[in-house]
Design an enzyme around this catalytic site. Sequence first.
Site, PDB file in Angstrom:
ATOM      1  N   LYS A 156     -15.514  36.492  63.839  1.00  0.00           N
ATOM      2  CA  LYS A 156     -15.899  35.415  62.936  1.00  0.00           C
ATOM      3  C   LYS A 156     -15.001  34.188  63.092  1.00  0.00           C
ATOM      4  CE  LYS A 156     -19.514  37.289  61.109  1.00  0.00           C
ATOM      5  NZ  LYS A 156     -20.846  36.786  61.521  1.00  0.00           N
ATOM      6  N   LYS A 161     -30.500  41.613  60.045  1.00  0.00           N
ATOM      7  CA  LYS A 161     -30.578  40.857  61.292  1.00  0.00           C
ATOM      8  C   LYS A 161     -30.549  41.780  62.508  1.00  0.00           C
ATOM      9  CE  LYS A 161     -27.095  38.094  61.101  1.00  0.00           C
ATOM     10  NZ  LYS A 161     -26.474  38.803  59.953  1.00  0.00           N
ATOM     11  N   THR A 162     -29.552  42.656  62.534  1.00  0.00           N
ATOM     12  CA  THR A 162     -29.384  43.537  63.685  1.00  0.00           C
ATOM     13  C   THR A 162     -30.526  44.535  63.770  1.00  0.00           C
ATOM     14  OG1 THR A 162     -26.977  43.316  63.545  1.00  0.00           O
ATOM     15  CG2 THR A 162     -27.831  45.171  64.810  1.00  0.00           C
ATOM     16  N   HIS A 186     -26.280  31.410  62.257  1.00  0.00           N
ATOM     17  CA  HIS A 186     -25.943  32.804  61.960  1.00  0.00           C
ATOM     18  C   HIS A 186     -27.252  33.577  61.967  1.00  0.00           C
ATOM     19  CE1 HIS A 186     -24.014  35.871  58.982  1.00  0.00           C
ATOM     20  NE2 HIS A 186     -23.885  36.254  60.233  1.00  0.00           N
ATOM     21  N   SER A 199     -24.878  39.153  55.996  1.00  0.00           N
ATOM     22  CA  SER A 199     -24.584  40.547  56.300  1.00  0.00           C
ATOM     23  C   SER A 199     -25.371  41.478  55.384  1.00  0.00           C
ATOM     24  CB  SER A 199     -23.085  40.793  56.136  1.00  0.00           C
ATOM     25  OG  SER A 199     -22.776  42.141  56.345  1.00  0.00           O
ATOM     26  N   ARG A 234     -13.408  41.134  56.097  1.00  0.00           N
ATOM     27  CA  ARG A 234     -12.707  39.862  56.302  1.00  0.00           C
ATOM     28  C   ARG A 234     -11.806  39.562  55.104  1.00  0.00           C
ATOM     29  NH1 ARG A 234     -14.735  35.392  56.114  1.00  0.00           N
ATOM     30  NH2 ARG A 234     -16.488  35.911  54.758  1.00  0.00           N
ATOM     31  N   ARG A 268     -18.612  49.856  60.596  1.00  0.00           N
ATOM     32  CA  ARG A 268     -19.192  49.026  61.659  1.00  0.00           C
ATOM     33  C   ARG A 268     -19.166  49.728  63.008  1.00  0.00           C
ATOM     34  NH1 ARG A 268     -21.449  43.747  60.573  1.00  0.00           N
ATOM     35  NH2 ARG A 268     -20.740  43.180  58.490  1.00  0.00           N
ATOM     36  N   ASP A 318     -26.504  38.270  66.190  1.00  0.00           N
ATOM     37  CA  ASP A 318     -25.764  37.629  65.099  1.00  0.00           C
ATOM     38  C   ASP A 318     -25.511  36.133  65.233  1.00  0.00           C
ATOM     39  OD1 ASP A 318     -24.493  38.044  62.566  1.00  0.00           O
ATOM     40  OD2 ASP A 318     -22.546  37.932  63.521  1.00  0.00           O
TER      41      ASP A 318
END
Length: 547
Positions: free
Chosen positions: A210, A251-252, A229, A247, A56, A337, A266
């Site tokens: 995002k 989480k994933t 989030h 990040s 980003r 990613r 997410d």
Amino acid sequence: MQQHQNTINNLLKDYTRVLENPLREKLISDSVEQKCAVVMKTGTLATWTPSHSTGRSPKDTYIVKRSAIEKNIDWTSPNSIPMAPETFEMIFNDAIDTLKLKKTIYSMKRVVGADSSYALPIVAVSDYPLSCLFLDNMFRPIPQDIDKSIFAKKPFYLICLPYEYIDPGKYEGRLRKQADGTTSNLLVTMDYEKHIGIVYGSAYMGSLKKLIFTVMNYLLPENNILPLHCSANEGDNGESALLLGLSGTGKTTLSADPERALLGDDEHGWNDKGIANFEYGCYAKLINLNPEKEPDIYHATFHPDHYLSHGAIVENLMVYPDGSFDLDDERFTPNSRASYPLRYNSNVKESAVSGHPKTILFLTADAYGVLPPISKLSPEQAMFWFIMGYTSKLAGTETGITEPQATFSRFFGGPFMPRNPSDYADLLGEKMKKHNVKVYCINTGWSGGPYGIGKRIDINLTRAMVSAALNGGLENVEFETDPYFKVSVPKSCPNVPSDVLKPVNTWADKKAFDETAKKLAHLFKKYFDKNFRGKVDEQIALECPEA
């Protein structure tokens, strides 16, 4: 709102080469034919972005500052960068003029939100088929009952021009000035009043995701819906769990549990009925992905299929001419990613909705190696850790970082939470109390020393601790208070060696542990005093280390 959206609608109506809601196969074939991506042996599409687009662009991400929304935004946040309305008008007109020059325009209609009562209709317009394929992976089809959505008559328009750049000279003094004195030629901007977002010159696909997530985070709290989030999954008993984290905290990975149905990895909303995923897909980190320990993500990304039926996208992964690839090679970026539809995972709840969570896990990747791998939080501690949103930046991932750095991102999603802090904190506190939610902190970071000396906590041990937290395995164990961070640490945990649970036991140099723990505790206090002291309830403030 209407004038700008009408301009886009008229363009789509009058332009001769508009592909409206093209089939997925068409987006894939166009992406390959236009050399936006190459086909890997598995059928997965691989793409690489310019160096300025491997992540980003937070310093080039703006919120249009209009009087109608001004009071709702926390302009003291470094992530709330105001844009003058007249600057937005210039950018909008430039974007429309640029689209008019394109041979083909793609128009996609999707929604964000699995709960139809607040699903946000999205109209995306782009010249780049791979961006639209990404949106097809990530955003949801329009449900039949969209008319009952509170946003049914308020769609959000998204213009995406990933490889076009603005004229820096035209925007001198209006946009960010770079270190070399020139004006940046890319931007991401959101106009909450006009319901329009523009991505100009950022090819990182996460910029699209995002932007929309940030929009939802702005729109939902005023409708008493808490955006989070987080990833979410559901057990056989129908009880859901939330995993909040920045990040790289897991989480994933941790939400992809073969024994629990995945809702999403997410972004979720929590309303009076329960939890709902915003998305239709996953956007997983690939660096150091272990196929044996993270089989769901690996299979979803690299399962063999004809490329026209596949559609998973890998971004900035090291792929060699013979078709082989290296998941540990970060020469392009440590932020490689994969984007793929949620349905590619093995155990997914198709509706992506569930009841109120019984357990919340706060994930942190502590590179200092001093936080307990699992700890139980009181309601006041839960509010404190939610506000702080702690994790670590690692040495080597950014120029100039030679040792771990504490990172605090409020609500575990600071860059994407534009409203005043109380809008989120109050909603979480209210919902946790109402539904009697248990909260644990899970450290997925380092043990036995800081990054560079210790080792990252084994994912299988972390999974065992997560399972214990979700399945009642910690209900009848004894706890002790951590002397530095005040949290309650279990003395035992099913399928986890007891010496791992107390971080000082894993360090050879106990004095170094003490010094490092005190250092991190001081960083907590310093950040809290600067940003939240006097702004939150005193009972929450008392949970700050060194308080």
